[in-house]
Design a protein around this motif. Structure first.
Motif, PDB file in Angstrom:
ATOM      1  N   GLN A 556       0.900  -1.374  -0.035  1.00 50.88           N
ATOM      2  CA  GLN A 556      -0.394  -0.467  -0.187  1.00 50.88           C
ATOM      3  C   GLN A 556       1.018   1.420   0.088  1.00 50.88           C
ATOM      4  OE1 GLN A 556      -3.404  -0.279   0.001  1.00 50.88           O
ATOM      5  NE2 GLN A 556      -3.243   1.976  -1.395  1.00 50.88           N
ATOM      6  N   ASN A 557       1.922   1.223   0.761  1.00 43.32           N
ATOM      7  CA  ASN A 557       2.667   2.555   0.711  1.00 43.32           C
ATOM      8  C   ASN A 557       3.172   2.651  -0.639  1.00 43.32           C
ATOM      9  OD1 ASN A 557       2.484   3.677   3.316  1.00 43.32           O
ATOM     10  ND2 ASN A 557       4.235   2.008   4.453  1.00 43.32           N
ATOM     11  N   ASN A 560       0.882   4.134  -2.673  1.00 47.33           N
ATOM     12  CA  ASN A 560       0.236   5.364  -2.351  1.00 47.33           C
ATOM     13  C   ASN A 560       1.004   6.355  -2.997  1.00 47.33           C
ATOM     14  OD1 ASN A 560      -2.315   4.647  -0.866  1.00 47.33           O
ATOM     15  ND2 ASN A 560      -0.699   4.829   1.442  1.00 47.33           N
ATOM     16  N   PHE A 561       2.232   6.379  -3.075  1.00 49.26           N
ATOM     17  CA  PHE A 561       3.103   7.224  -3.444  1.00 49.26           C
ATOM     18  C   PHE A 561       3.510   7.031  -5.335  1.00 49.26           C
ATOM     19  CE2 PHE A 561       6.188   6.734   0.371  1.00 49.26           C
ATOM     20  CZ  PHE A 561       6.091   8.094   0.437  1.00 49.26           C
ATOM     21  N   ASN A 563       0.400   6.971  -6.450  1.00 46.94           N
ATOM     22  CA  ASN A 563      -0.636   6.999  -7.133  1.00 46.94           C
ATOM     23  C   ASN A 563      -0.403   8.919  -6.474  1.00 46.94           C
ATOM     24  OD1 ASN A 563      -1.976   5.063  -7.631  1.00 46.94           O
ATOM     25  ND2 ASN A 563      -2.666   5.169  -5.467  1.00 46.94           N
ATOM     26  N   ASN A 564       0.528   9.015  -5.559  1.00 50.94           N
ATOM     27  CA  ASN A 564       0.419  10.543  -4.930  1.00 50.94           C
ATOM     28  C   ASN A 564       1.196  11.911  -6.366  1.00 50.94           C
ATOM     29  OD1 ASN A 564      -1.092  11.922  -2.719  1.00 50.94           O
ATOM     30  ND2 ASN A 564      -0.319   9.502  -1.902  1.00 50.94           N
ATOM     31  N   PHE A 565       2.279  10.992  -6.761  1.00 52.50           N
ATOM     32  CA  PHE A 565       3.044  11.625  -7.455  1.00 52.50           C
ATOM     33  C   PHE A 565       3.014  11.638  -8.464  1.00 52.50           C
ATOM     34  CE2 PHE A 565       6.701   9.859  -4.339  1.00 52.50           C
ATOM     35  CZ  PHE A 565       7.261  11.472  -4.672  1.00 52.50           C
ATOM     36  N   GLU A 567      -0.652  11.740  -9.878  1.00 45.66           N
ATOM     37  CA  GLU A 567      -1.601  13.047  -9.513  1.00 45.66           C
ATOM     38  C   GLU A 567      -0.523  13.872  -9.500  1.00 45.66           C
ATOM     39  OE1 GLU A 567      -4.195  10.249  -6.742  1.00 45.66           O
ATOM     40  OE2 GLU A 567      -4.303  12.670  -6.020  1.00 45.66           O
ATOM     41  N   VAL A 568       0.409  14.651  -8.499  1.00 46.88           N
ATOM     42  CA  VAL A 568       0.843  15.713  -8.371  1.00 46.88           C
ATOM     43  C   VAL A 568       1.559  16.341  -9.562  1.00 46.88           C
ATOM     44  CG1 VAL A 568       3.311  15.759  -7.609  1.00 46.88           C
ATOM     45  CG2 VAL A 568       2.011  16.854  -6.339  1.00 46.88           C
ATOM     46  N   LEU A 572       1.322  19.866 -12.303  1.00 43.58           N
ATOM     47  CA  LEU A 572       2.810  20.323 -11.836  1.00 43.58           C
ATOM     48  C   LEU A 572       2.570  21.125 -13.646  1.00 43.58           C
ATOM     49  CD1 LEU A 572       5.016  18.798 -10.723  1.00 43.58           C
ATOM     50  CD2 LEU A 572       4.377  20.832  -9.744  1.00 43.58           C
ATOM     51  N   GLN A 597      11.881  14.384 -11.524  1.00 45.28           N
ATOM     52  CA  GLN A 597      12.462  13.770 -10.344  1.00 45.28           C
ATOM     53  C   GLN A 597      10.503  12.685 -10.232  1.00 45.28           C
ATOM     54  OE1 GLN A 597      11.899  16.222  -6.550  1.00 45.28           O
ATOM     55  NE2 GLN A 597      12.249  15.226  -5.160  1.00 45.28           N
ATOM     56  N   ASN A 598      10.140  13.428  -9.973  1.00 49.48           N
ATOM     57  CA  ASN A 598       8.415  12.812  -9.845  1.00 49.48           C
ATOM     58  C   ASN A 598       8.311  11.419 -10.255  1.00 49.48           C
ATOM     59  OD1 ASN A 598       7.732  14.666  -8.166  1.00 49.48           O
ATOM     60  ND2 ASN A 598       6.437  14.952  -9.490  1.00 49.48           N
ATOM     61  N   LYS A 601      10.689   9.094  -8.526  1.00 51.09           N
ATOM     62  CA  LYS A 601       9.617   7.838  -7.593  1.00 51.09           C
ATOM     63  C   LYS A 601       8.359   7.565  -8.041  1.00 51.09           C
ATOM     64  CE  LYS A 601      11.819  10.415  -5.084  1.00 51.09           C
ATOM     65  NZ  LYS A 601      12.623   9.906  -4.127  1.00 51.09           N
ATOM     66  N   GLU A 604      10.598   4.418  -8.895  1.00 53.70           N
ATOM     67  CA  GLU A 604      11.423   3.545  -7.603  1.00 53.70           C
ATOM     68  C   GLU A 604      10.118   2.879  -7.188  1.00 53.70           C
ATOM     69  OE1 GLU A 604      13.326   5.448  -3.855  1.00 53.70           O
ATOM     70  OE2 GLU A 604      13.932   6.091  -5.977  1.00 53.70           O
ATOM     71  N   HIS A 605       9.129   3.259  -6.833  1.00 50.86           N
ATOM     72  CA  HIS A 605       7.798   2.706  -6.116  1.00 50.86           C
ATOM     73  C   HIS A 605       7.470   1.901  -6.867  1.00 50.86           C
ATOM     74  CE1 HIS A 605       8.450   5.530  -2.063  1.00 50.86           C
ATOM     75  NE2 HIS A 605       8.695   6.365  -3.000  1.00 50.86           N
TER      76      HIS A 605
END
Lengths: 787, 124
Positions: A556-557, A560-561, A563-565, A567-568, A572, A597-598, A601, A604-605
């Motif tokens: 899950q962790n 989450n990253f 998804n978040n990265f 979305e953000v 951007l 960078q995103n 990430k 990576e995740h």
């Protein structure tokens, strides 16, 4: 154990009600319906016999007997042939049970009672009951050391059951016969019978006979000094008892394995096993068994020169001998305790025990017991240089000692001679020296004879085994040779040819027999292998289940990253367009840097998540496990988290601190990662389980914590899994790596985790798995792996 | 407004910095990051009264978020910082314990940043 106890208490209760009912009924006339009462009473008598409570067996059998006699006296019964038969049968059963109840005290009476029962069933023609009586005869003779008679009776019972009984009864009977054959030294025949019984009972899935047979087999192997085979039969039986959760059975096997180890000279292991048996038996009503365990432990401690320990154990043993009601064991108990006191030395206490032994052995006509006690007392007085008193005791010993026990007589005569010499009575001294040398000669002859018999039996057995193990090719070669010989002989003599044909037939018959045996052995082996594979698979799946919840959280962790990265990043891009429109190059550069960078990430995740999934697949995959250089720190850390989150997911109230203390200088080690992972998961899960159990106990100020530490030692890598739970009691420590051992409630553990872990570390990786634990403080499991 | 974010996942930093890009650029908010409970305490010791809002994960190796919360609420009496707990488990047990220990609010993972922004704005 619990079950058995409750069975006993229920039968006991039922017995009391029944008895009260019987008293009430005794006021009235006997009814035909009373037959069911007699059945019940007999059932009870047999139950008590089975659990070695002979007095109660006798009590209920006697009731049954009285009632059946009353029924037989009724006119309605006398005039109805079918009814008469039924009542006679009932009486025969009652008599048989009565005989069982008294066989330990009065064998002559027991034999007469059984003979009477046999006459009755022969009148009624009930073959199955007849077989049961022969069995009772056989068991009685076996118990009494009259193995020839035991074999005869068991054989008769076997023949009847073959014809009239079920296959399962037949298998059981084969085992009874094998036990008698074994007592007689016919080990090869005994093993044949046992193998036949095992085959049938396996087909029928009759666990109780399988177990009895395996245990009997264990002792056959022990008698011919094939310790490994003996222990493996016993261990197989142990597995079944464990699966059945039958603690009384487990204790019995620990006991048997203890005896095997004692005879093979492996005293440490024997002590451990007898102690394990004792722990279980102390929680049961098996007083005789408890007595036996204490005495075995005492004997081993005596061998280790720990006389105080021996005294303690014999003392407790004696208490249980008294509880069991077996008078002869009480005498044994006094003698053992007295012997240990002598070695302490505490002669006063020793004397006290021997006197008690004499008193009781006189009561029950146990001549050997009495003579041994007298002899021991004499030894004490010899030690005090009081030869006159010693002589009194020695003479008493000589008078009562059974004349058949030559070795014992030899010892008595020798002491008599010495003591007479000491008091200046050369005439008597000389007389006993002569007697002593006579006895000694006889002892040597008898011992040699016994040795030869034993050796012959052993050789016979080994020969039989060797023949069985001969490969088919070898047999084929013999056959081929036989054919060649036939060709030769055909040309020479007609008689020779005939001989060759006869020989050929013999070889063929033997070959067939051996093939059959080989097939049986292979079947057994295949069965065992299949069971083992299933169990290993079950354990893997069980731990996979534990993993899944942890994995869900771990995955899950990173998700989450991701998804978040992403979305953000969408936001951007919008900002980037705005800034481009504005022409703010500096901001455009900053935003595109962030975007890059995103994306890194996200990648990576994503990888992190997929490596978790891969790990899960590896965990459940079987076979082709290759050793690869592995970073144990990462592995340990991963499984620590997985285990924690797995438990959290199952039980939300579960809380524990956990921490990883990694030695960063650890080199990569060549291991099978999924296997070591499984071990880690197991140990960590156990650690969390231990702290959560302690938390549930509600101790003030208790902070549950699990620590995984790695460190590099000289030529090894150490992984320590520490918890501050309740610790592991010594009684459990010994068993903890054994398969199917678990302290968790039924259904919560397979009992295979630690035993598999142990195998993975020791056999699979040449390492060690150890444990240090202190009750109330906590436990450390230590994995040592060679670098 | 200064916000201390406590989480053992290091990538929480770029994520927050981008999610609150505008606010950081405007000088509306300032973020500090700590990767364990111990680190957070160390930061707070050196920069007392600076952080107005503390956002902390609960499940961390070593000192857990709940222990950190307990320490913060016991040590920093005046004025107590606003502490918001974040955890992957939105279970009653953690919620109750966090509330008992004096947590001011409670968020569950995955964090809804729009909601978080709204909550922070009401703090002003």
């Amino acid at each position: 154990m619990k079950l058995k106890e409750s069975i006993i208490s229920i039968t006991l209760l039922a017995g009391i009600f029944l008895f009260v009912g019987l008293l009430a009924a005794a006021q009235n006339d006997v009814q035909i319906s009373d037959t069911s009462r007699i059945y019940q009473l007999n059932d009870q008598a047999y139950q008590y016999y089975y659990y070695s409570n002979l007095d109660s067996c006798k009590f209920f059998a006697l009731q049954a007997l009285q009632w059946s006699d009353k029924l037989l006296g009724l006119e309605t019964v006398k005039n109805n042939e079918a009814l008469l038969k039924r009542c006679k049968n009932l009486k025969a059963i009652s008599l048989t049970n009565f005989a069982r109840g008294i066989e330990n005290k009065n064998i002559t009476a027991a034999r007469d009672t059984l003979t009477k029962a046999l006459e009755l069933v022969k009148e009624t023609g009930n073959k199955r009951e007849e077989a049961a009586i022969y069995t009772a005869f056989g068991t009685m003779y076996d118990f009494n050391g009259q193995s020839e008679l035991a074999i005869q009776n068991h054989t008769k019972a076997l023949e009847l059951i073959r014809e009239y009984g079920s296959r399962s009864e037949y298998a059981m009977k084969l085992t009874d016969l094998a036990v008698a054959l074994r007592s007689n030294g016919s080990y090869g025949d005994a093993l044949d019978k046992l193998m036949e019984s095992l085959k049938i009972s396996r087909e029928l899935e009759d666990t109780s006979t399988i177990i009895e047979t395996l245990l009997a087999m264990g002792f056959v192997y022990a008698f011919v000094e094939q310790w490994d085979d003996a222990l493996s039969s016993q261990q197989e039986a142990l597995k079944i008892f464990r699966l059945m959760n039958d603690s009384s059975g487990i204790a019995r096997i620990y006991n048997d394995m203890g005896v095997t180890n004692m005879t093979s000279g492996n005293l440490d292991e024997a002590l451990r096993l007898h102690r394990a048996a004792l722990t279980i038996r102390l929680n049961s009503t098996e007083y005789y068994g408890t007595f036996a365990s204490f005495v075995y432990i005492g004997q081993i401690l005596e061998d280790f020169s720990d006389y105080e320990g021996a005294v303690e154990n014999y003392k407790s043993g004696l208490q249980f001998a008294i509880k069991s009601g077996y008078k002869i064991s009480i005498v044994d108990g006094h003698l053992s305790l007295g012997g240990a006191y002598m070695k302490l030395p505490d002669h006063e206490k020793a004397l006290h025990q021997f006197e008690a032994a004499i008193k009781l052995s006189k009561e029950i006509n146990d001549a050997t017991g009495e003579a041994r006690a007298c002899m021991q007392i004499a030894k004490i007085y010899i030690g005090r240089n009081d030869h006159i008193t010693a002589l009194n005791w020695l003479n008493q010993a000589g008078e009562v000692a059974p004349k058949s026990n030559l070795k014992f007589l030899e010892e008595i005569y020798q002491s008599l001679a010495e003591s007479y010499f000491k008091i200046g009575d050369p005439e008597n001294a000389y007389k006993y020296i002569l007697k002593y040398s006579d006895a000694k000669d006889s002892v040597i002859t008898a011992e040699n004879l016994e040795k030869i018999t034993h050796l012959t039996n052993k050789l016979e057995f080994e020969n039989k085994m060797a023949l069985q193990k001969e490969s088919n090719e070898k047999m084929m070669a013999i056959q081929q040779g036989q054919i060649n010989r036939e060709r030769l002989t055909r040309n020479i003599f007609l008689l020779g040819m005939l001989l060759a044909v006869v020989l050929g037939i013999i070889v063929l018959v033997r070959f067939r027999e051996k093939q059959k045996l080989n097939r049986r052995l292979n079947e057994t082996l295949a069965n065992l292998r299949a069971t083992q594979t299933q169990l290993v698979h079950a354990e893997k799946m069980a731990s996979l289940g534990e993993l899944t919840a942890g994995i869900a959280h771990e995955i899950q962790n990173p998700l989450n990253f991701v998804n978040n990265f992403s979305e953000v990043s969408v936001d951007l891009i919008n900002e980037l367009r705005e800034e481009m429109a504005k022409g703010d190059q500096q901001e455009v550069d900053a935003i595109s840097g962030d975007l890059q960078q995103n994306l890194e990430k996200i990648k990576e995740h994503g990888k992190r998540a997929s490596s978790i999934v891969k790990g899960m697949l590896e965990h459940s995959r079987s076979g082709s496990n290759e050793k690869v250089p592995t970073d144990l720190n990462t592995l340990a850390d991963e499984y620590l988290r997985l285990a924690y989150h797995g438990l959290r997911a199952k039980d939300k109230s579960f809380q524990s601190a956990f921490r990883m203390q990694a030695d960063e200088t650890l080199p990569n080690v060549n291991v099978v990662p999924q296997e070591i992972g499984r071990v880690m998961l197991n140990l960590i899960n156990n650690a969390f389980y231990a702290v959560s159990e302690k938390t549930k106990a509600g101790i003030n100020g208790y902070n549950p914590e699990v620590i995984v530490l790695t460190r590099r030692l000289n030529n090894t890598i150490e992984i320590r899994v520490t918890d501050n739970g309740s610790g592991i009691p010594d009684s459990v420590k010994d068993k903890i790596f054994q398969p199917f051992f678990t302290t968790k409630p039924t259904g919560q553990g397979t009992g295979l985790g630690l035993s598999m872990s142990y195998d993975i570390i020791t056999k699979g990786h040449g390492g060690k798995l150890k444990l240090e634990s202190e009750e109330g403080i906590g436990t450390v499991f230590i994995i040592e792996l060679p670098t | 407004m200064k916000i201390l974010v406590v989480d053992d996942e290091k990538d929480i930093q770029p994520l927050f910095e981008q999610r609150f890009r505008r606010e950081i650029r405007n000088g509306e908010m300032k973020f500090e990051f700590a990767y364990s409970g111990e680190e957070a305490l160390k930061y707070l010791n050196g920069n007392q009264h600076e952080a107005v809002l503390i956002l902390s994960d609960i499940n961390m190796p070593g000192m857990t978020g709940l222990e950190l919360l307990d320490r913060i609420k016991k040590i920093y009496n005046e004025p107590p910082p606003f502490v918001m707990m974040i955890t992957a488990y939105g279970d009653e047990e953690n919620y109750k314990r966090a509330m008992e220990l004096g947590a001011d609010d409670f968020l569950t993972k995955p964090v809804d940043f729009t909601e978080l922004k709204e909550k922070i704005k009401t703090l002003h």
